[in-house]
Every structure is written in C-alpha cells, then in structure tokens.
Design an enzyme around this catalytic site. Structure first.
Site, PDB file in Angstrom:
ATOM      1  N   GLY A  77      77.536  72.182 -56.185  1.00 49.88           N
ATOM      2  CA  GLY A  77      77.379  70.774 -55.782  1.00 49.88           C
ATOM      3  C   GLY A  77      78.711  70.198 -55.337  1.00 49.88           C
ATOM      4  NE  ARG A 116      59.783  47.233 -63.103  1.00 53.60           N
ATOM      5  CZ  ARG A 116      59.995  46.455 -62.053  1.00 53.60           C
ATOM      6  NH1 ARG A 116      60.882  46.799 -61.153  1.00 53.60           N
ATOM      7  NH2 ARG A 116      59.314  45.335 -61.904  1.00 53.60           N
ATOM      8  CB  THR A 140      80.982  70.841 -62.153  1.00 51.63           C
ATOM      9  OG1 THR A 140      79.758  70.180 -62.493  1.00 51.63           O
ATOM     10  CG2 THR A 140      81.655  71.269 -63.452  1.00 51.63           C
ATOM     11  CB  ILE A 141      79.880  65.383 -61.261  1.00 54.50           C
ATOM     12  CG1 ILE A 141      78.451  65.921 -61.186  1.00 54.50           C
ATOM     13  CG2 ILE A 141      80.450  65.071 -59.888  1.00 54.50           C
ATOM     14  CD1 ILE A 141      77.415  64.859 -60.810  1.00 54.50           C
ATOM     15  CG  ASP A 142      77.034  68.914 -64.064  1.00 53.43           C
ATOM     16  OD1 ASP A 142      76.773  67.786 -63.598  1.00 53.43           O
ATOM     17  OD2 ASP A 142      76.456  69.947 -63.690  1.00 53.43           O
ATOM     18  CG  HIS A 185      72.279  63.983 -55.169  1.00 53.82           C
ATOM     19  ND1 HIS A 185      70.919  63.976 -55.376  1.00 53.82           N
ATOM     20  CD2 HIS A 185      72.680  65.274 -55.271  1.00 53.82           C
ATOM     21  CE1 HIS A 185      70.506  65.217 -55.570  1.00 53.82           C
ATOM     22  NE2 HIS A 185      71.552  66.018 -55.525  1.00 53.82           N
TER      23      HIS A 185
HETATM   24  O1  F6P Z   1      76.109  70.377 -61.024  1.00 54.37           O
HETATM   25  C1  F6P Z   1      76.172  69.132 -60.411  1.00 54.37           C
HETATM   26  C2  F6P Z   1      74.809  68.538 -60.269  1.00 54.37           C
HETATM   27  O2  F6P Z   1      74.936  67.285 -59.635  1.00 54.37           O
HETATM   28  C3  F6P Z   1      74.015  68.406 -61.572  1.00 54.37           C
HETATM   29  O3  F6P Z   1      74.408  67.295 -62.330  1.00 54.37           O
HETATM   30  C4  F6P Z   1      72.601  68.325 -61.043  1.00 54.37           C
HETATM   31  O4  F6P Z   1      71.646  68.735 -61.984  1.00 54.37           O
HETATM   32  C5  F6P Z   1      72.642  69.273 -59.866  1.00 54.37           C
HETATM   33  O5  F6P Z   1      73.991  69.357 -59.462  1.00 54.37           O
HETATM   34  C6  F6P Z   1      71.810  68.855 -58.700  1.00 54.37           C
HETATM   35  O6  F6P Z   1      71.920  69.826 -57.736  1.00 54.37           O
HETATM   36  P1  F6P Z   1      71.395  69.667 -56.239  1.00 54.37           P
HETATM   37  O7  F6P Z   1      72.284  68.664 -55.555  1.00 54.37           O
HETATM   38  O8  F6P Z   1      71.544  71.026 -55.665  1.00 54.37           O
HETATM   39  O9  F6P Z   1      69.991  69.203 -56.334  1.00 54.37           O
END
Ligand code: F6P
Length: 342
Positions: A10, A266, A124-126, A272
């Site tokens: 990502g 809600r 990674t943002i994670d 993203h």
């Molecule tokens: O690993 C980064 C991430 O944004 C995760 O937080 C998320 O689950 C995944 O990528 C989403 O991936 P994609 O953009 O391929 O759907």
C-alpha cells in the site's frame, strides 16, 4: 555503483521523502539510482528508469509514491524469484533498496537468502513491522484519522448520535489506538483485544443512562469479536500475499447497537483517506533518515538488513528478525487507553 529502489504494498505518505533521500545520498557518493516501477511487478517485468535530479525535486512533501506500487508477490509466481534474480543481473544492479511493509520485505528477504544484495526500509501506515518504533506513513495516518474522528465528534454531539468510525490498520490496532486516544474517542476496539458485542452495547447504554447522548467508538478494521471466526470482511478474495480485504465491522456494530438501543447510530469508514495526502514533518524526517541509512548500508556492504528507528536513533536489524513476528499493541498500552473508556 548502480542501485535500484522500489516501493511495494500500500502507498504511504513519506515514501517520496525516502526516495529523494536515497537519490541525494547516492548523488553524494557518485552512485547511479534506478527507479523500479510498481514494486516487485517492476522487477518481474523490467520496468525501470534512471532517476534524475528533476524526478526528486519538490517531492519531499508529496503523498503516494512517484515510483508507483503494487501488491505483486514474486514468491507466488512460479519461477518468480529466479526471474527477479535474472532481471536484477540484466538490469546491471549492484544492490536494491526495497521500501515496504512485511509483505514487500518478506520478498526482499527471500531474494537476500538466494544471494541478492538487498536492504529494506520499513513502510506501512499499519506500523506492524517489528524491531522498529515506527514505519513510514504511520504518523501521517494517525494524524489524518485523528482529524476525521474529531470532525465526526462534532456531528455526533450536535445530533445526539452514536458513531462507529472504522480505521485501517490490518491486524494491528496502532492507528485506531493512537488516533482514538488523541481525538478523545469514548471507546476504542482493536484486534489485539477481542470484544463481546453485548459489552459494546452495554457501554453505549450506560452512557445514555448517564445522560451522554452521543458516543464515538473507534473500531480498527481488523477488530475481533469474541467467539467469531476471524475479522469481519467485505469479500473472500485474497491478494497475492494472502490478505483478505477487511472492512465492515463498523457497519456491523452500528446495526447491532441501533437494533438493541433504538438510538441513531452511524458508521463511517475513512478507509484510504487516511493513507494519502502530505506526510507529517515526523514522517518526512524519519523517511529521509531511513533513506540515507539504507544507502549507507549498501555502501558498507551490509545486505539482508533493514533500517529501523529505536528511541530516536537509526539502527539496522536483520530482515529475518524484523519479519519473525508482527508488532502489535501491547496489553499495557491498551490498558492506558482504557482510562478514557467511560
Ligand atoms: O497495509 C496498509 C493498508 O492500508 C491496510 O491498513 C489495509 O487493510 C490495506 O492496506 C488495504 O489495502 P488495499 O489498498 O490494497 O485495499
């Protein structure tokens, strides 16, 4: 010396700052930099170009990646590693810098195991890569998520609503935890601490009884419900690294709360939105230091290593160690956050 650089997985804010730093450091040493397009796909298909000063001009503050990215996994393609190795030689590379999360870095490690000169940069943002305090993009994603939560708090309070805000992060709760605490969320649910639906409903009920008409719950996309098999998912399709697309837990819980308590509930999933935009100063600076350190690793002939941040210092760790397990939120950290769940 001819050094390749690629970004995989990502996209994340700060990647361009790292690419710029790699180019500039190489320029100082008189090394040539080859940009590989679309991550490992570019190594498989020989999509590359010689980076020039104008390519990296004014990109330090730009989100995304000028090299483009993909989730292509050569380990899943028959003969993939051999093809990458062959192309590595045919492209005349002396070394390769792979910028990515655990998926991209696992390929870097496999290539290093067969003798290719590769170093890794954690992105990674994670924030779930081990052996480093932070990965490129995490700080920006946290700040973006914090702003989203704060905005939704305004609406929740004005309309007396319950909001479920679903935050990316895959199987780690880092972004949800940091942004939730920073924005003053009422409850944060993360994958590391599976929860019961009835407890979440009771939490909202108790708040209503106390006269708190609005509730903001931050839920990590990978949060797990006790006794359920795995996380809530949008579909069953998996990518080349075996990851299913997460998402839907916010809507799922919102429905349960509305059904049980009859309150307006809600669900919002910024998805993203938190992965794009200009990187924070922290991400720009850290990514820059990572880029410089990665080139220095190549200069020193230290391959199979990843650059990392530890207590403010840039260090290097073997890729094998960084990939041995994923980094998750500790029970201690989550306990601290519980102070605010009321
Ligand atoms: O690993 C980064 C991430 O944004 C995760 O937080 C998320 O689950 C995944 O990528 C989403 O991936 P994609 O953009 O391929 O759907």
């Amino acid at each position: 010396m001819r050094i390749g650089v690629l970004t995989g997985g990502g996209d994340a804010p700060g990647l361009n700052a790292a690419i710029r730093a790699i180019f500039k450091r190489c320029e100082k040493y008189g090394y040539e930099v080859i940009g590989i397009r679309r991550g490992w796909a570019g190594m498989l298909n020989k999509e590359f170009f010689k980076l020039k000063p104008e390519d990296v001009k004014d990109i330090v503050g730009r989100g995304g990646t000028i090299l483009k990215t993909s989730r292509t996994n050569p380990l899943k393609i028959p003969g993939g590693i051999e093809k990458v190795s062959k192309n590595f030689r045919e492209m005349g590379l002396d070394a390769l810098i792979a910028i990515g999360g655990d998926d991209t870095l696992s390929v870097a490690k496999a290539l290093s195991d067969v003798g290719l000169k590769v170093v890794g940069v954690p992105k990674t943002i994670d924030n779930d890569v081990s052996e480093t305090d932070a990965t490129i993009g995490f700080d920006t994603a946290v700040n973006m998520a914090m702003r989203v939560i704060e905005n939704l708090k305004d609406t929740a309070e004005s309309h007396d609503r319950v909001f479920l805000i679903e935050i990316m992060g895959r199987y780690a709760g880092w972004i949800a935890l940091y942004s939730g605490v920073a924005a003053g969320a009422d409850l944060i649910l993360i994958p590391e601490e599976p929860f019961k639906i009835e407890n979440v409903i009771n939490f909202v009920k108790k708040r209503l009884e106390k006269g708190e008409k609005s509730t903001v719950i931050v839920v990590a996309e990978g949060a797990l419900i006790k006794d359920y098999k795995g996380p809530v998912t949008k579909d069953t399709e998996v990518d080349q690294f075996g990851h299913v697309r997460l998402g839907g837990i916010g809507e799922f819980l919102a429905k349960k709360i509305k059904e049980s308590l009859g309150v307006e509930t809600r669900a919002v999933a910024p998805a993203h939105i938190i992965r794009g935009g200009p990187p924070t100063a922290f991400d720009r600076f850290m990514a820059t230091r990572y880029g410089i350190a990665a080139v220095d690793l190549v200069r020193d002939g230290k391959f199979g290593m990843m650059v990392a941040l530890r207590g403010g210092e840039i260090v290097t760790v073997p890729l094998s160690k960084a990939l041995s397990k994923s980094k998750n939120v500790t029970p201690n950290l989550y306990d601290e956050a519980k102070t605010f769940f009321e």
